[in-house]
Design an enzyme around this catalytic site. Sequence first.
Site, PDB file in Angstrom:
ATOM      1  N   TRP B 321       0.818  -1.113  -0.075  1.00  0.00           N
ATOM      2  CA  TRP B 321      -0.143   0.135  -0.080  1.00  0.00           C
ATOM      3  C   TRP B 321       1.005   1.208  -0.041  1.00  0.00           C
ATOM      4  O   TRP B 321       0.466   2.247  -0.521  1.00  0.00           O
ATOM      5  CB  TRP B 321      -0.955  -0.066   1.350  1.00  0.00           C
ATOM      6  CG  TRP B 321      -1.783   1.136   1.302  1.00  0.00           C
ATOM      7  CD1 TRP B 321      -3.030   1.232   0.620  1.00  0.00           C
ATOM      8  CD2 TRP B 321      -1.526   2.667   2.018  1.00  0.00           C
ATOM      9  NE1 TRP B 321      -3.549   2.515   1.099  1.00  0.00           N
ATOM     10  CE2 TRP B 321      -2.759   3.227   1.855  1.00  0.00           C
ATOM     11  CE3 TRP B 321      -0.512   2.931   2.560  1.00  0.00           C
ATOM     12  CZ2 TRP B 321      -2.632   4.489   2.456  1.00  0.00           C
ATOM     13  CZ3 TRP B 321      -0.666   4.125   3.233  1.00  0.00           C
ATOM     14  CH2 TRP B 321      -1.552   4.971   2.980  1.00  0.00           C
ATOM     15  N   HIS B 322       2.019   1.060   0.691  1.00  0.00           N
ATOM     16  CA  HIS B 322       2.611   2.235   0.757  1.00  0.00           C
ATOM     17  C   HIS B 322       3.508   2.603  -0.438  1.00  0.00           C
ATOM     18  O   HIS B 322       3.905   3.887  -0.719  1.00  0.00           O
ATOM     19  CB  HIS B 322       3.840   2.085   2.125  1.00  0.00           C
ATOM     20  CG  HIS B 322       3.460   2.434   3.398  1.00  0.00           C
ATOM     21  ND1 HIS B 322       2.681   1.395   3.962  1.00  0.00           N
ATOM     22  CD2 HIS B 322       3.243   3.436   3.963  1.00  0.00           C
ATOM     23  CE1 HIS B 322       2.246   1.997   5.261  1.00  0.00           C
ATOM     24  NE2 HIS B 322       2.799   3.313   5.275  1.00  0.00           N
ATOM     25  N   GLY B 323       3.802   1.723  -1.366  1.00  0.00           N
ATOM     26  CA  GLY B 323       4.548   2.026  -2.609  1.00  0.00           C
ATOM     27  C   GLY B 323       4.847   0.909  -3.533  1.00  0.00           C
ATOM     28  O   GLY B 323       4.790  -0.214  -2.884  1.00  0.00           O
TER      29      GLY B 323
END
Lengths: 405, 473
Positions: B321-323
């Site tokens: 989700w973060h990247g």
Amino acid sequence: MKQRPASACLRIVSVLFIVGIIAFLVFSGSLTLLRQPVFTSYYENRSLEPIPEYSLAGILDGSYFSSLNTYLQEHAVGRNTLLRWETIMNLNILRRPVVNDVVIGEDVLLARQDFWIYEQDDLRLLVEAAADRIAGHARAAEEYGGRFYYVAVPHQALAFSDDYPPYMQSHEDYYLDAAALLADALQERRVSFLDMWAYFRGNGSLREVSSRVDNHFSIVGALETGRQLLERISADTGRELHYLEEENCHIQWLPNHYLGSRSRKLFDLWPSDERLGIVVMENESQFTRTDRSSRTVGEQISSRVYVLPSSPDETVSYNLYMGGDWGFTEIATDRHELPSILVYGDSFTNPVECLIWQGFDKMYSFDFRHYSEYDLDELIAMYQPEIVVCIRDYEAVLKADGNGQ
Amino acid sequence: MVFSSSAFLICFFPLLLLCYFLLPKRCLSGRNVVLLLFSLAFYAFGGLRYFWLLCVCILTDYLAGIAIDKCTLPKHRKLLLILCITITLGLLGYYKYAGFAAAVAVSLGISISIPEIVLPIGISFFTFQGLSYVVDVYRSDAPVQKNPLNVALYISLFPQLVAGPIVRNTSIAESLRQRDHTLDGFSRGLTRFLLGLGKKMLLANAMGQIADSVFALAGHPSLTASLAWIGGIAYTFQIYYDFSGYSDMAIGLGLLFGFHFEENFNYPYISDSITDFWRRWHISLSSWFRDYVYIPLGGNRCSRGRHVFNLLLVWFLTGLWHGANWTFLLWGIYYGLLLFLEKYPLRSILPKVPAVIRRILTLLLVVLGWILFRSDSVAKAGMYYQALFGGSGFSSSQTVYYLREHSWEFICCILAALPITRVLEKRFLGSGAKPWTRTTARVLSMAFAALVFLLSYMQLEYGGFNPFIYFQF
């Protein structure tokens, strides 16, 4: 129910707090949008972001709004005041060692240098490439019998390398290596090289010839550079070019406050008594001067080399010398028995140009950061000056852009 | 648009306040329309190119909510939910992960072109927020919003649109219909907003300058151990004050308009375990994954093997989700493994370790994790770790420079990471405090906020260095 005093006090303070903050934002926004746009920033020495032009592409990708935000930021009312307060806080309250990219010394303002280490092999390659470029121009001058001189002068960090805090770098060792390699490389290529850094180090005058509030050298440094250059030219050509000797000229110090490039970054908040000087000749010739630049339209004609202030109260800057950087300047003295000279380089040429034009029929000065009509070799072939001189500081000496072509 | 910009502070924000509060209190629906229009304009400021994406998400979530609510057959309700999730995650997957997936395929020898896709601002936040609404409607945990403007406002509400916190519909559904606007709420909200602005402008940005310079040296011999540690610590502070500052601003702005968002951070750097850390860091995200992924998978109410699987999957997804980079995936798995260790092999050992040691070890593990998170690639992270433990020597004058130049910021970062404010609030603003003590404390906090605002505004005018970390999400 009667409100208790504490609650009433809190209400009043809350209202004042809210109104104060909101009013600040409303007035800042309104005045920013309504004021006349300012195009340049005096202390930042640059153009400010113009009002962005509307375009569909800009609206779609957001670049229009991004530019609009930058415009609002740079044109915000009270910006200069806020920047000054920030600088005062950093200088006097937080006492940071570096403020606005300026190293705060005991009695000198220096440029913050990036931290880096160098490889000897990489330096050698840079020096060889620079020497090849320089030698190319020397050969271009020699084709018709001209002479080429390369003058390297110390920039401020080299003059005051000991004034950097122990945990910061001046890169003096890098430039010492570069100077030695360059001297050898230019000698190999038969280019006449005048290393003013070695000269000033040798006679212990390095700190006296450099400005404490500006990146350039002082008029003392420029005068000595001019003298040494003319000595070399005199020795090589047999021409008598001794008009910069002590008996023929003297330095006149202007009483005006001097705003150097470093002190400008600090909003002139750092106390300094340094002054700018001009060289007054015993016998000065008449001349006409023509200037052209990529920054201006058309030509400008004048008859002065120093842009003197109109009153002692006016603040002066390094632009005193030649009026700043011009793409092209021609000084004609109408003495056809004398040779012509072509000088090129960055701002360090400016005060030297104020002095040396005297001994020549014509002096052509180029700054390739602001001139692109012809390249150097084309100009040398076009004007065929007897003398071609490049003056660059050590920070720029190995760079290939602009005047390093 | 970001909160810490001239466009927001001197144009958008005052204009919004004027338009919002010009409408009478009883005209809440009108006020909601004003908020909605300004929120959409806030998003459009980043470029109209992806504005349609936000509109599609809003429409999808609204229609899915209505359809699921009207549908009585469980099978059909599930199908509609799956359809909504597919569309929403499909959009997120394409814009965020298509390039990464293609790069992975190419590295495996598959010959395909790598698309160059620009990541729309806030897509990770508003997709998750919208999904949480639809799932809550499906589970009957939240009432369906019949008014499309309410759904639109819920998803696009500007304080939390582009960088969270991820707000549950249940927490603000009632506020959309009825909310109070009080002087006390407004002053508290404004105070919170200004302090958040200070965290961002005065602390996060300064730490970011250090972190960016140091991390750029990964693999270079000048990156000594001391410099690497300073860079890691600087990034640890940068990401915290950047993100928590933004959350403070979002919560503060919400309060101005009568919304009460949940806290997103709770002094995470005093955590005494990784479990504790994730109860204090980005609380809205970790609770989202807990409620919508971990618990539906079975959570810890299953066999040990399944529990470990659930744990690692959730943390894999959290990293993802973060990247779209291996560093984020590995970072997520790193935490999954640490949590596994805490819950199983170290479960009985950890309580025996003194609290101080536990806190120091936790902080150390967190800093090491942030280094992986921040690095451009796994290889760069490896080089950084090598430098961290003396690969290129220990001392560096550059370290001394950063400490001297930013000593004030480091001191403030350390102090602000401690729950000093909480202690002071309890002492001077708690129910046991006298009225004048509470008043004085509130007045001082407003005065402090005003000072922080002035310093922040000065810094805003001064700097060009103003990136938001979480905007890549």
